[in-house]
Design a protein around this motif. Structure first.
Motif, short mmCIF file in Angstrom:
data_model
loop_
_atom_site.label_atom_id
_atom_site.label_comp_id
_atom_site.label_asym_id
_atom_site.label_seq_id
_atom_site.Cartn_x
_atom_site.Cartn_y
_atom_site.Cartn_z
N LEU A 83 -0.63 3.98 -3.81
CA LEU A 83 -0.94 5.12 -2.95
C LEU A 83 -0.19 6.38 -3.38
N ASN A 84 0.87 6.20 -4.16
CA ASN A 84 1.64 7.34 -4.63
C ASN A 84 1.21 7.83 -6.01
N THR A 85 0.18 7.18 -6.59
CA THR A 85 -0.30 7.57 -7.90
C THR A 85 -1.46 8.55 -7.78
N GLN A 86 -1.82 9.17 -8.89
CA GLN A 86 -2.95 10.10 -8.88
C GLN A 86 -4.24 9.39 -8.50
N ALA A 87 -4.43 8.18 -9.02
CA ALA A 87 -5.62 7.41 -8.68
C ALA A 87 -5.62 7.04 -7.20
N GLY A 88 -4.44 6.70 -6.67
CA GLY A 88 -4.34 6.38 -5.25
C GLY A 88 -4.68 7.57 -4.38
N GLN A 89 -4.22 8.75 -4.79
CA GLN A 89 -4.54 9.96 -4.05
C GLN A 89 -6.04 10.24 -4.09
N SER A 90 -6.68 9.92 -5.20
CA SER A 90 -8.13 10.09 -5.30
C SER A 90 -8.84 9.19 -4.31
N LEU A 91 -8.37 7.95 -4.18
CA LEU A 91 -8.95 7.02 -3.22
C LEU A 91 -8.76 7.54 -1.80
N ILE A 92 -7.57 8.05 -1.51
CA ILE A 92 -7.29 8.59 -0.18
C ILE A 92 -8.22 9.77 0.12
N ASN A 93 -8.37 10.67 -0.84
CA ASN A 93 -9.23 11.84 -0.64
C ASN A 93 -10.69 11.43 -0.46
N THR A 94 -11.13 10.47 -1.28
CA THR A 94 -12.52 9.99 -1.19
C THR A 94 -12.79 9.38 0.17
N ALA A 95 -11.87 8.53 0.62
CA ALA A 95 -12.05 7.87 1.92
C ALA A 95 -11.98 8.87 3.07
N SER A 96 -11.10 9.85 2.96
CA SER A 96 -10.97 10.86 4.00
C SER A 96 -12.24 11.71 4.08
N ASN A 97 -12.76 12.12 2.95
CA ASN A 97 -13.97 12.92 2.94
C ASN A 97 -15.17 12.13 3.44
N ARG A 98 -15.21 10.86 3.10
CA ARG A 98 -16.34 10.01 3.49
C ARG A 98 -16.35 9.76 4.99
N THR A 99 -15.19 9.59 5.59
CA THR A 99 -15.11 9.21 7.00
C THR A 99 -14.74 10.36 7.93
N SER A 100 -14.31 11.50 7.35
CA SER A 100 -13.82 12.65 8.12
C SER A 100 -12.55 12.32 8.90
N GLU A 101 -11.82 11.31 8.46
CA GLU A 101 -10.54 10.96 9.07
C GLU A 101 -9.42 11.72 8.35
N LYS A 102 -8.34 11.99 9.06
CA LYS A 102 -7.21 12.69 8.47
C LYS A 102 -6.60 11.84 7.35
N LYS A 103 -6.11 12.54 6.33
CA LYS A 103 -5.55 11.83 5.17
C LYS A 103 -4.39 10.92 5.57
N GLU A 104 -3.55 11.41 6.50
CA GLU A 104 -2.40 10.59 6.89
C GLU A 104 -2.84 9.30 7.60
N ASP A 105 -3.98 9.39 8.32
CA ASP A 105 -4.50 8.19 8.98
C ASP A 105 -5.13 7.25 7.96
N VAL A 106 -5.75 7.81 6.93
CA VAL A 106 -6.32 6.98 5.86
C VAL A 106 -5.20 6.25 5.12
N VAL A 107 -4.11 6.95 4.85
CA VAL A 107 -2.95 6.32 4.19
C VAL A 107 -2.44 5.15 5.03
N SER A 108 -2.34 5.36 6.32
CA SER A 108 -1.88 4.29 7.22
C SER A 108 -2.84 3.10 7.18
N ALA A 109 -4.14 3.39 7.19
CA ALA A 109 -5.14 2.32 7.16
C ALA A 109 -5.06 1.54 5.86
N LEU A 110 -4.93 2.24 4.74
CA LEU A 110 -4.83 1.57 3.45
C LEU A 110 -3.54 0.76 3.34
N GLY A 111 -2.48 1.28 3.95
CA GLY A 111 -1.22 0.55 3.95
C GLY A 111 -1.31 -0.77 4.67
#
Length: 207
Positions: free
Chosen positions: A8-36
């Motif tokens: 989640l701290n890598t560039q690829a991980g950030q891409s996943l976070i951004n993709t999921a956030s844009n897809r679901t309209s959820e806040k990035k911090e909430d997406v990070v929590s969900a992925l965690g």
């Protein structure tokens, strides 16, 4: 100790976070929590499945496919999130089986994310996870008989976390209520007299 959550701290991980956030309209911090929460659960379920020869053989076959050779993890910016989610749907259904809906609902209950969005995030993460596993399997030349150790290493597990994660999380105190059990495992707490802190604490070197 390194673990799957480090991605989640890598560039690829950030891409996943951004993709999921844009897809679901959820806040990035909430997406990070969900992925965690979701990534250790997916790995724990695969580790549980791989304990049987049949389960290990099926996982080994899946990870040997070309689409899980690691390339996906480096191409997140170019991926169609809908295709990613559709691919993940099959993976998650196979990994979690009949527990899929309960897991999504329970994680949603302890997060700020709608159940349908939580489910979508898990499905988008699943192909990425298999891509990482497939790449590591090739790098270390791991066969079916070595998958349990490989999964344990990627989980960042130690002696406190050797039990079946899926069995422990689904109903840790035997009361039939998996919502409080998942909450205790992820956020901390010691139900049913078992040792150890939260899953996330254990996987990131905490207690």
């Amino acid at each position: 100790m390194a673990s799957i959550l480090d991605i989640l701290n890598t560039q690829a991980g950030q891409s996943l976070i951004n993709t999921a956030s844009n897809r679901t309209s959820e806040k990035k911090e909430d997406v990070v929590s969900a992925l965690g929460m979701a990534l250790p659960l997916l790995l724990g379920a695969m580790k549980n499945n791989s304990k049987s020869p049949e389960g290990a053989a099926k996982l080994n076959e899946a990870l040997s496919q070309d689409k899980h050779n690691g390339a996906l993890f480096n191409q997140l910016n170019d991926l169609d999130p809908e295709n990613l989610q559709n691919e993940g749907k099959k993976i998650v259904s196979h990994i979690f089986g009949e527990n899929e809906e309960n897991i999504s609902s329970s994680l949603s209950a302890i997060s700020n994310i709608k159940p349908e969005n939580l489910s979508a995030i898990i499905k988008m993460a699943a192909p990425i996870l298999l891509s990482i596993l497939g790449s590591q399997k090739r790098k270390d030349n791991v066969g079916a008989d070595g998958l349990d150790d490989l999964l344990g290493n990627i989980l960042g597990s130690n002696s406190k976390h050797d039990n079946s994660f899926l069995e422990t999380i689904l109903d840790r105190d035997g009361d039939g209520n998996i919502i409080d059990d998942i909450g205790g495992m992820i956020l901390g707490g010691n139900r049913s007299g078992r040792s150890g802190g939260s899953i996330l604490g254990g996987f990131t070197g905490g207690k």
